[in-house]
Design an enzyme around this catalytic site. Structure first.
Site: not given
Length: 189
Positions: A64, A102
């Site tokens: 990701s 993230k």
């Protein structure tokens, strides 16, 4: 004549000298071991504090955050002290207990809008420049669009926008969910 002059000086025999010498050696060795044990204990305490209070290590799982962070990269993160900035890469614990890596996109009090057609991310009406992303950004499912962040909330997304489970799907993260800010990473290969 003073009293200290009157004291008789006794000479030690060679055996007594050897015993005295050995006793002093043992005392010196004990002091050395005590110093070593104290130093080792102090180092252990420092390492514990550094690894549990100030810093931590984590391994990246998944893709990701490609291209910046790859699967199995080792990261060193600092425990969050003070406010985060847009663009900071963080480790956040989400509702299901997983910890994800993230990027901070939206800060407390800001309005986040993701344009469906172009995939542009807008912060308080201004388009965000994101040279680090890969893929097309979609608004996500089930989140308000636009979304206004509350006090202590952050909007986080992966850099690989087409392959990232992030705030577009599970909502903003609270400040207490953020474990730390990534300071350094080491690529496996």
């Amino acid at each position: 004549m003073t009293e200290w002059n009157r004291k008789e000086i006794k000479e030690e025999s060679p055996v007594e000298q050897a015993v005295s010498s050995r006793i002093e050696e043992i005392r010196t060795e004990k002091r050395g071991w005590k110093k070593w044990a104290a130093g080792t204990g102090a180092m252990a305490c420092v390492l514990f504090l550094l690894s549990h209070v100030f810093f931590g290590l984590a391994v990246v799982e998944g893709s990701s955050m490609v291209p910046g962070y790859q699967d199995q990269d080792l990261t060193l993160y600092g425990k969050v002290r003070g406010e985060l900035k847009r663009g900071d890469v963080v480790l956040a614990r989400i509702q299901d207990g997983r910890t994800l890596i993230k990027r901070v996109i939206g800060l407390p009090g800001e309005e986040i809008y993701i344009e469906k057609e172009s995939g542009g991310v807008y912060i308080d009406g201004d388009k965000l420049e994101e040279p680090y992303i890969q893929g097309q950004t979609s608004p996500g499912i089930g989140q308000e669009n636009p979304l206004t962040l509350q006090e202590g909330e952050y909007f986080i997304m992966g850099d690989n926008r087409e392959n990232s489970s992030d705030s577009r799907y599970y909502g903003p993260v609270k400040e207490g969910q953020i474990r730390g800010k990534v300071l350094w990473s080491l690529r496996k290969d």
